[in-house]
Write an enzyme that holds these catalytic residues in place. Structure first.
Site, PDB file in Angstrom:
ATOM      1  N   ASN A 157     -10.403  -0.136   0.751  1.00 38.72           N
ATOM      2  CA  ASN A 157      -8.940  -0.127   0.735  1.00 38.72           C
ATOM      3  C   ASN A 157      -8.469  -0.689  -0.606  1.00 38.72           C
ATOM      4  O   ASN A 157      -8.609  -1.879  -0.861  1.00 38.72           O
ATOM      5  CB  ASN A 157      -8.417  -0.970   1.900  1.00 38.72           C
ATOM      6  CG  ASN A 157      -6.889  -1.023   1.938  1.00 38.72           C
ATOM      7  OD1 ASN A 157      -6.207  -0.626   0.989  1.00 38.72           O
ATOM      8  ND2 ASN A 157      -6.350  -1.537   3.033  1.00 38.72           N
ATOM      9  N   HIS A 196      -2.796   6.692   3.218  1.00 39.32           N
ATOM     10  CA  HIS A 196      -3.305   5.416   2.718  1.00 39.32           C
ATOM     11  C   HIS A 196      -4.676   5.173   3.339  1.00 39.32           C
ATOM     12  O   HIS A 196      -4.894   5.421   4.521  1.00 39.32           O
ATOM     13  CB  HIS A 196      -2.328   4.288   3.083  1.00 39.32           C
ATOM     14  CG  HIS A 196      -2.897   2.933   2.803  1.00 39.32           C
ATOM     15  ND1 HIS A 196      -3.542   2.636   1.633  1.00 39.32           N
ATOM     16  CD2 HIS A 196      -2.948   1.800   3.560  1.00 39.32           C
ATOM     17  CE1 HIS A 196      -3.963   1.383   1.673  1.00 39.32           C
ATOM     18  NE2 HIS A 196      -3.616   0.859   2.829  1.00 39.32           N
ATOM     19  N   CYS A 207       0.806  -1.229   0.000  1.00 36.80           N
ATOM     20  CA  CYS A 207       0.000   0.000   0.000  1.00 36.80           C
ATOM     21  C   CYS A 207       0.837   1.277   0.000  1.00 36.80           C
ATOM     22  O   CYS A 207       0.300   2.367  -0.188  1.00 36.80           O
ATOM     23  CB  CYS A 207      -0.951  -0.007   1.190  1.00 36.80           C
ATOM     24  SG  CYS A 207      -1.890  -1.532   1.310  1.00 36.80           S
TER      25      CYS A 207
HETATM   26  O1  UT7 Z   1      -3.581  -1.822   3.812  1.00 37.49           O
HETATM   27  C1  UT7 Z   1      -3.345  -2.297   5.099  1.00 37.49           C
HETATM   28  C2  UT7 Z   1      -4.312  -3.362   5.417  1.00 37.49           C
HETATM   29  N1  UT7 Z   1      -4.861  -3.587   6.675  1.00 37.49           N
HETATM   30  C3  UT7 Z   1      -5.131  -2.724   7.672  1.00 37.49           C
HETATM   31  O2  UT7 Z   1      -4.814  -1.584   7.695  1.00 37.49           O
HETATM   32  C4  UT7 Z   1      -5.922  -3.304   8.791  1.00 37.49           C
HETATM   33  C5  UT7 Z   1      -5.676  -2.652  10.113  1.00 37.49           C
HETATM   34  N2  UT7 Z   1      -6.615  -3.148  11.102  1.00 37.49           N
HETATM   35  C6  UT7 Z   1      -7.912  -2.747  11.115  1.00 37.49           C
HETATM   36  O3  UT7 Z   1      -8.347  -1.927  10.301  1.00 37.49           O
HETATM   37  C7  UT7 Z   1      -8.789  -3.296  12.213  1.00 37.49           C
HETATM   38  O4  UT7 Z   1      -8.001  -4.050  13.112  1.00 37.49           O
HETATM   39  C8  UT7 Z   1      -9.943  -4.188  11.679  1.00 37.49           C
HETATM   40  C9  UT7 Z   1     -10.960  -3.319  10.948  1.00 37.49           C
HETATM   41  C10 UT7 Z   1      -9.431  -5.263  10.764  1.00 37.49           C
HETATM   42  C11 UT7 Z   1     -10.687  -4.827  12.860  1.00 37.49           C
HETATM   43  O5  UT7 Z   1     -11.139  -3.832  13.750  1.00 37.49           O
HETATM   44  P1  UT7 Z   1     -10.861  -3.950  15.321  1.00 37.49           P
HETATM   45  O6  UT7 Z   1     -11.477  -2.776  15.944  1.00 37.49           O
HETATM   46  O7  UT7 Z   1      -9.385  -4.145  15.507  1.00 37.49           O
HETATM   47  O8  UT7 Z   1     -11.697  -5.215  15.686  1.00 37.49           O
HETATM   48  P2  UT7 Z   1     -11.232  -6.515  16.505  1.00 37.49           P
HETATM   49  O9  UT7 Z   1     -10.463  -7.429  15.619  1.00 37.49           O
HETATM   50  O10 UT7 Z   1     -10.648  -6.090  17.808  1.00 37.49           O
HETATM   51  O11 UT7 Z   1     -12.609  -7.169  16.805  1.00 37.49           O
HETATM   52  C12 UT7 Z   1     -13.575  -6.549  17.710  1.00 37.49           C
HETATM   53  C13 UT7 Z   1     -14.814  -7.409  17.721  1.00 37.49           C
HETATM   54  C14 UT7 Z   1     -14.543  -8.889  17.942  1.00 37.49           C
HETATM   55  O12 UT7 Z   1     -15.636  -9.414  18.662  1.00 37.49           O
HETATM   56  P3  UT7 Z   1     -15.551  -9.654  20.247  1.00 37.49           P
HETATM   57  O13 UT7 Z   1     -14.376 -10.559  20.462  1.00 37.49           O
HETATM   58  O14 UT7 Z   1     -15.335  -8.265  20.831  1.00 37.49           O
HETATM   59  O15 UT7 Z   1     -16.879 -10.245  20.576  1.00 37.49           O
HETATM   60  C15 UT7 Z   1     -14.528  -9.469  16.560  1.00 37.49           C
HETATM   61  O16 UT7 Z   1     -14.844 -10.823  16.529  1.00 37.49           O
HETATM   62  O17 UT7 Z   1     -15.466  -7.321  16.431  1.00 37.49           O
HETATM   63  C16 UT7 Z   1     -15.587  -8.641  15.885  1.00 37.49           C
HETATM   64  N3  UT7 Z   1     -15.387  -8.513  14.445  1.00 37.49           N
HETATM   65  C17 UT7 Z   1     -16.388  -8.233  13.588  1.00 37.49           C
HETATM   66  N4  UT7 Z   1     -17.697  -8.044  13.789  1.00 37.49           N
HETATM   67  C18 UT7 Z   1     -18.451  -7.765  12.708  1.00 37.49           C
HETATM   68  C19 UT7 Z   1     -14.243  -8.619  13.750  1.00 37.49           C
HETATM   69  N5  UT7 Z   1     -14.459  -8.387  12.437  1.00 37.49           N
HETATM   70  C20 UT7 Z   1     -15.781  -8.163  12.323  1.00 37.49           C
HETATM   71  C21 UT7 Z   1     -16.628  -7.874  11.239  1.00 37.49           C
HETATM   72  N6  UT7 Z   1     -17.936  -7.685  11.486  1.00 37.49           N
HETATM   73  N7  UT7 Z   1     -16.177  -7.748   9.969  1.00 37.49           N
END
Ligand code: UT7
Length: 317
Positions: free
Chosen positions: A270, A240, A116
């Protein structure tokens, strides 16, 4: 990072163009097939919909053609094509070769893969070619991430999409647009974001998030320091487009108000190498940049790469 030697031949951006995948996928579309919701995706990422479809070469030709038209140039005027992509259409040849032929260019062409951060890497490389005597370089950032996304994986499917952004860079004898730049990589972090050949994207979202903010801020601060500017001088940040929370955390640490950030992720998702040129073009098309403004481009990506550049719009002359 080395500073730009005095008297080096500089360049300005004279045209730009974009292309997006044709098919719109909304958050509601995804919630019908995945355990997710519009509310969660908007709150955690800022993305409302994304565009998918097309090939890396096809989208590049579309954005490249628009950039050439805007610059008022013919294909034969271009001295080199640099295509940033992490999703080439084939392993061999480089996708830039296909794009070179389709656009009718008669010049050298090569791909750059820095994930990216790729567009900023390519822009810096293009400035190097101009410093070495070339007059006009077409720089394109394109990715078709839909092809390497597992649409059953809510961790990644809510984020990735397809798009392309292009700029024409033309030599300017007196006064360059690029004041300072920085490129960085940390290959030891590759396990947090990768895609094997023929496979799908794998991502440790939390770890990528944590590192992204840090490395974007580090890189931006290096470029700003080398350019002799402070956060107050930055009229527009073009980050980005991965997650609006990453953008706002980076802006906060840099001391640049979020209102000065360009964002397209709400409708484009993205798009990796395309995200910075798409956001730049969107800001330019909305009249958000005037001559003399300082523009900060800053990206991060797999590898884990980071890259930034401070531009003075229209050049220093
Ligand atoms: O170009 C570079 C590429 N990548 C990035 O830049 C990614 C960087 N990371 C992120 O953008 C974020 O970490 C994500 C958007 C991927 C995830 O967001 P988060 O706030 O870090 O969520 P999390 O992984 O801490 O999950 C929080 C909760 C969890 O549930 P519990 O354990 O609190 O019950 C997950 O299971 O949200 C749940 N969850 C979802 N729920 C609905 C994780 N993904 C999803 C989803 N929809 N898509």
């Amino acid at each position: 990072m080395p500073s730009i030697p005095a008297g080096v031949r500089g360049a300005i951006i004279t045209g730009w163009g974009t292309a997006l995948g044709e098919k719109v996928i909304t958050n509601d579309d995804l919630s019908k097939v995945l355990d997710t919701s519009d509310e969660w995706i908007v709150e955690r990422t800022g993305i409302r919909e994304r565009r998918v479809g097309g090939t890396t070469a096809g989208l590049s030709v579309e954005s490249g053609r628009k950039a050439l038209a805007m610059a008022g140039l013919e294909p034969g005027d271009i001295d080199a094509l640099v295509l940033a992509t992490t999703t080439p259409d084939r392993t061999v040849p480089a996708t830039s070769a296909t794009v070179q032929n389709a656009l009718g260019l008669r010049c050298g062409a090569f791909d750059v893969n820095a994930a990216c951060s790729g567009f900023v890497y390519a822009l810096v490389a293009a400035h190097g070619l101009i410093a070495l005597g070339m007059n006009r370089v077409l720089v394109i950032g394109t990715d078709t991430l839909a092809r390497i996304t597992d649409w059953d994986d809510r961790n990644t499917a809510v984020l990735f999409a397809d798009g392309s952004g292009a700029v024409v860079l033309e030599a300017q004898e007196a006064g360059t647009q690029l004041l300072a730049w920085d490129i960085d990589a940390d290959g030891s972090a590759e396990k947090y974001l990768y895609c094997d050949i023929g496979g799908y994207m794998h991502m440790d979202g939390k770890e990528v998030f944590r590192r992204a903010v840090r490395i974007m801020v580090d890189s931006a601060q290096k470029s700003m320091k080398a350019a002799g500017v402070t956060a107050d001088d930055i009229a527009l940040v073009v980050p980005h487009q991965a997650n609006v929370r990453i953008i706002s955390a980076a802006c906060e640490r840099l001391g640049v108000p979020m209102e000065r950030a360009a964002t397209v992720l709400q409708y484009a998702g993205n798009t990796s190498s395309a995200s910075i040129p798409l956001a730049l073009a969107d800001a330019l098309n909305h009249g958000r940049v005037k001559p003399g403004d300082h523009v900060l481009l800053v990206g991060f990506g797999a590898g884990m790469t980071a890259a930034s550049a401070v531009l003075r719009w229209g050049g220093t002359a």
